[in-house]
Design a protein around this motif. Structure first.
Motif, PDB file in Angstrom:
ATOM      1  N   ALA A 184       0.852  -1.191   0.000  1.00  0.00           N
ATOM      2  CA  ALA A 184       0.000   0.000   0.000  1.00  0.00           C
ATOM      3  C   ALA A 184       0.886   1.239   0.000  1.00  0.00           C
ATOM      4  CB  ALA A 184      -0.919   0.004   1.219  1.00  0.00           C
ATOM      5  N   HIS A 185       0.395   2.296  -0.648  1.00  0.00           N
ATOM      6  CA  HIS A 185       1.191   3.518  -0.792  1.00  0.00           C
ATOM      7  C   HIS A 185       0.296   4.726  -0.561  1.00  0.00           C
ATOM      8  CE1 HIS A 185       2.624   6.919  -3.393  1.00  0.00           C
ATOM      9  NE2 HIS A 185       3.718   6.693  -2.694  1.00  0.00           N
ATOM     10  N   MET A 186       0.778   5.644   0.283  1.00  0.00           N
ATOM     11  CA  MET A 186       0.062   6.893   0.511  1.00  0.00           C
ATOM     12  C   MET A 186       0.882   8.029  -0.068  1.00  0.00           C
ATOM     13  SD  MET A 186      -1.566   6.334   4.336  1.00  0.00           S
ATOM     14  CE  MET A 186      -2.510   7.870   4.237  1.00  0.00           C
ATOM     15  N   GLY A 187       0.275   8.795  -0.973  1.00  0.00           N
ATOM     16  CA  GLY A 187       0.967   9.905  -1.604  1.00  0.00           C
ATOM     17  C   GLY A 187       1.285  11.015  -0.621  1.00  0.00           C
ATOM     18  N   ALA A 188       2.123  11.939  -1.053  1.00  0.00           N
ATOM     19  CA  ALA A 188       2.587  13.021  -0.187  1.00  0.00           C
ATOM     20  C   ALA A 188       1.424  13.782   0.431  1.00  0.00           C
ATOM     21  CB  ALA A 188       3.462  13.973  -0.994  1.00  0.00           C
ATOM     22  N   GLY A 189       1.476  13.963   1.737  1.00  0.00           N
ATOM     23  CA  GLY A 189       0.480  14.762   2.436  1.00  0.00           C
ATOM     24  C   GLY A 189      -0.831  14.066   2.730  1.00  0.00           C
TER      25      GLY A 189
END
Length: 214
Positions: free
Chosen positions: A125-130
């Motif tokens: 899983a990946h959460m983008g910047a901010g």
């Protein structure tokens, strides 16, 4: 939602009906698990904090226990791990990212200015910047998970988000309390998400959800 082969915390999920039932158990589980970690692979750097010898932790990062930092993980500049955190193998906790009461499966990326609290993030899983998980309702009531027309009571005052394997969250998105996103789904940047997003879906910032095409 989750490939339990991709976390050191597989036992934490045994016997649960819903994955968020693991949230109140994370701290005690870490303390118990940490005492069994092989000494040739992990260092106990302070009380209840275990860091894999192959992990890279920047000097400016802060790690409060209980916590386990997995093999080949990277905890970057000014990361703030407040406790009750499992960072999986090959995971990235980035610049000024804050974690609290979380399980990050292997190869999760929260690399830039993220807040992740009372949440479980699946493999890759990946959460983008901010982008952040909001974990407390404005009215301070117990969190419910909204699925269609049904509300599932969680009994939890603090509950951020459950992200399935390979979920992609766009930059500056806000995942409201009780958000559940099925595996391989995408969330548009700047979105505000609440409730359940089925697997292999695209959540657009207008609140529209469409299925991915094969």
């Amino acid at each position: 939602m989750y490939d339990l082969n991709e976390t050191i915390a597989a036992e934490l999920f045994e016997g649960l009906d819903y994955p968020w039932e693991a949230l109140p158990k994370i701290g005690d589980f870490i303390v118990k698990l940490g005492q069994t970690l092989p000494l040739d692979e992990y260092d106990q750097v302070v009380e209840n904090v275990w860091i894999a010898k192959s992990a890279k932790v920047f000097p400016s990062a802060y790690i409060n226990g209980p916590a386990i930092i997995g093999k080949d993980a990277e905890v970057r500049h000014c990361a703030f791990i407040r406790g009750n955190a499992i960072v999986g193998e090959g995971a990235v906790v980035g610049n000024s990212t804050e974690l609290k009461n979380v399980v990050l499966f292997n190869k999760v990326q929260v690399p830039h200015y993220n807040y992740v609290g009372d949440s479980i993030l699946g493999y890759k899983a990946h959460m983008g910047a901010g982008s952040i998980t909001s974990n407390v309702k404005a009215d301070k009531q117990l969190v419910k998970v909204h699925v269609g027309g049904e509300n599932i009571e969680t009994g939890l005052k603090k509950f951020g988000a459950m992200l399935g394997d390979n979920v992609e969250v766009g930059c500056n998105a806000v995942l409201n309390p009780g958000t559940v996103i099925g595996r391989e789904s995408n969330v548009y940047p700047t979105s505000m998400v609440r409730g359940f997003v089925p697997e292999r879906s695209i959540f657009k910032n207008t609140g529209v959800v469409i299925s991915k095409k094969d």
